[in-house]
Design a protein around this motif. Structure first.
Motif, PDB file in Angstrom:
ATOM      1  N   UNK A 133       0.814  -1.226   0.000  1.00 46.67           N
ATOM      2  CA  UNK A 133       0.000   0.000   0.000  1.00 46.67           C
ATOM      3  C   UNK A 133       0.842   1.269   0.000  1.00 46.67           C
ATOM      4  N   UNK A 134       2.131   1.150   0.304  1.00 44.82           N
ATOM      5  CA  UNK A 134       3.015   2.313   0.295  1.00 44.82           C
ATOM      6  C   UNK A 134       3.749   2.474  -1.036  1.00 44.82           C
ATOM      7  N   UNK A 135       3.450   1.604  -1.989  1.00 41.47           N
ATOM      8  CA  UNK A 135       4.091   1.675  -3.295  1.00 41.47           C
ATOM      9  C   UNK A 135       5.453   1.028  -3.351  1.00 41.47           C
ATOM     10  N   UNK A 136       5.827   0.272  -2.320  1.00 45.59           N
ATOM     11  CA  UNK A 136       7.118  -0.407  -2.281  1.00 45.59           C
ATOM     12  C   UNK A 136       6.969  -1.836  -2.802  1.00 45.59           C
ATOM     13  N   UNK A 137       8.017  -2.331  -3.443  1.00 46.55           N
ATOM     14  CA  UNK A 137       7.972  -3.677  -4.024  1.00 46.55           C
ATOM     15  C   UNK A 137       8.170  -4.728  -2.940  1.00 46.55           C
ATOM     16  N   UNK A 138       7.238  -5.660  -2.841  1.00 42.37           N
ATOM     17  CA  UNK A 138       7.349  -6.795  -1.929  1.00 42.37           C
ATOM     18  C   UNK A 138       7.985  -7.972  -2.663  1.00 42.37           C
ATOM     19  N   UNK A 139       8.580  -8.918  -1.937  1.00 42.44           N
ATOM     20  CA  UNK A 139       9.074 -10.138  -2.587  1.00 42.44           C
ATOM     21  C   UNK A 139       7.932 -10.844  -3.309  1.00 42.44           C
ATOM     22  N   UNK A 140       8.134 -11.141  -4.567  1.00 34.97           N
ATOM     23  CA  UNK A 140       7.054 -11.733  -5.351  1.00 34.97           C
ATOM     24  C   UNK A 140       7.623 -12.536  -6.509  1.00 34.97           C
ATOM     25  N   UNK A 141       6.889 -13.572  -6.903  1.00 37.62           N
ATOM     26  CA  UNK A 141       7.302 -14.391  -8.043  1.00 37.62           C
ATOM     27  C   UNK A 141       7.211 -13.612  -9.348  1.00 37.62           C
ATOM     28  N   UNK A 142       6.384 -12.557  -9.358  1.00 35.63           N
ATOM     29  CA  UNK A 142       6.234 -11.773 -10.587  1.00 35.63           C
ATOM     30  C   UNK A 142       7.507 -11.012 -10.952  1.00 35.63           C
ATOM     31  N   UNK A 143       8.369 -10.755  -9.969  1.00 34.99           N
ATOM     32  CA  UNK A 143       9.643 -10.097 -10.245  1.00 34.99           C
ATOM     33  C   UNK A 143      10.597 -11.027 -10.999  1.00 34.99           C
ATOM     34  N   UNK A 144      10.288 -12.303 -10.998  1.00 31.98           N
ATOM     35  CA  UNK A 144      11.063 -13.283 -11.761  1.00 31.98           C
ATOM     36  C   UNK A 144      10.330 -13.666 -13.044  1.00 31.98           C
ATOM     37  N   UNK A 145       9.012 -13.773 -12.943  1.00 34.75           N
ATOM     38  CA  UNK A 145       8.220 -14.216 -14.086  1.00 34.75           C
ATOM     39  C   UNK A 145       8.253 -13.211 -15.237  1.00 34.75           C
ATOM     40  N   UNK A 146       8.172 -11.924 -14.909  1.00 31.68           N
ATOM     41  CA  UNK A 146       8.134 -10.920 -15.978  1.00 31.68           C
ATOM     42  C   UNK A 146       9.445 -10.874 -16.768  1.00 31.68           C
ATOM     43  N   UNK A 147      10.620 -10.786 -16.105  1.00 31.69           N
ATOM     44  CA  UNK A 147      11.866 -10.837 -16.890  1.00 31.69           C
ATOM     45  C   UNK A 147      12.022 -12.133 -17.667  1.00 31.69           C
TER      46      UNK A 147
END
Length: 275
Positions: free
Chosen positions: A33-47
């Motif tokens: 909710x603060x606009x900060x990136x949380x650990x997520x699988x999408x940070x790997x899936x998108x690249x």
């Protein structure tokens, strides 16, 4: 060949559409909710998805090379697009880009970086008719090279200005995932239009151009998932349409590579001479 052109174009557009969905999921689920990136699988899936798309597009280019097909190095031969349907498309895409510039100009006056956005909008307004004129002149053998170079330069300048805007707007933003996709898209679009401009500048890189317009078109579509001014969305979508148009035309104009035959004969003096 027309069936193959449709197939490749559908691959590029489909990859862009799936990329929009994947990036949208990342925006919705991988940030708090603060606009900060949380650990997520999408940070790997998108690249990973972007890398796979690059490999697939590279494979398409290699398939054409193995089949003995190549993009002509002449601007007119590579980008020829005769016919009423092509005329409608180049005018529609050009108008769409101009409308995007006008919308951005009308809606960004209160932005902190209004000056930069105003510059982007004015260049986009100019880029629309430049695209239409450039693709129209591709059907003429005697088009003036200086004019072609000037027309081809405008979209490069557009995305170079956009890149400067991205740097200024995110200079203090520590959340890399918030802007890295847009920056990568702008850089790739600038490179793709640079490759297209290489033909009128007499420095063509046909193989790289074909790959770059595919990859950049996909990224332009993918980046539509991010939040930005509607005018910037329209400009980015218009750029994707321009690159898809170039991709279609380049593949349609592929030619069979001519293999030079070496003939030899024995002269009276006993030496073999090659021709």
């Amino acid at each position: 060949m027309r069936k193959k052109v449709m197939e490749i174009s559908c691959y590029v557009a489909g990859a862009g559409a799936f990329g929009v969905f994947l990036r949208w999921l990342q925006d919705q689920l991988a940030f708090n909710e603060y606009g900060l990136a949380d650990p997520s699988a999408f940070h790997v899936m998108l690249p990973a998805f972007i890398l796979i798309c690059a490999l697939v597009f590279r494979n398409f280019v290699k398939q054409y090379e193995k089949a003995g097909l190549r993009v002509p190095e002449s601007f007119s031969a590579a980008f020829r697009n005769e016919g009423r349907l092509y005329a409608v498309l180049r005018w529609t895409i050009g108008i769409f880009m101009t409308v995007g510039g006008i919308v951005l100009l009308m809606t960004s006056e209160l932005d902190k970086y209004a000056g930069m956005l105003r510059a982007i909008s004015l260049i986009a307004i100019l880029a629309g008719p430049c695209f239409t004129a450039l693709t129209t002149l591709a059907n003429r053998e005697n088009a003036r090279p200086n004019l072609l170079c000037a027309l081809a330069f405008v979209p490069i300048f557009l995305f170079a200005t956009w890149l400067v805007y991205c740097y200024r707007a995110n200079s203090i933003n520590s959340v890399i995932w918030a802007y890295v996709v847009e920056v990568g898209t702008v850089i790739m679009a600038m490179i793709a239009f640079f490759r297209v401009a290489g033909f009128p500048f007499n420095a063509p890189k046909p193989r790289r151009c074909l790959f770059d317009v595919m990859f950049a078109a996909m990224l332009c579509l993918l980046s539509l998932a991010d939040e930005r001014y509607m005018g910037l969305h329209l400009i980015l979508f218009s750029a994707a349409l321009m690159l898809l148009f170039y991709n279609w035309v380049l593949i349609s104009n592929l030619q069979e590579e001519k293999k030079e035959e070496v003939a030899s004969e024995i002269s009276d003096d006993g030496f073999e001479h090659l021709h």
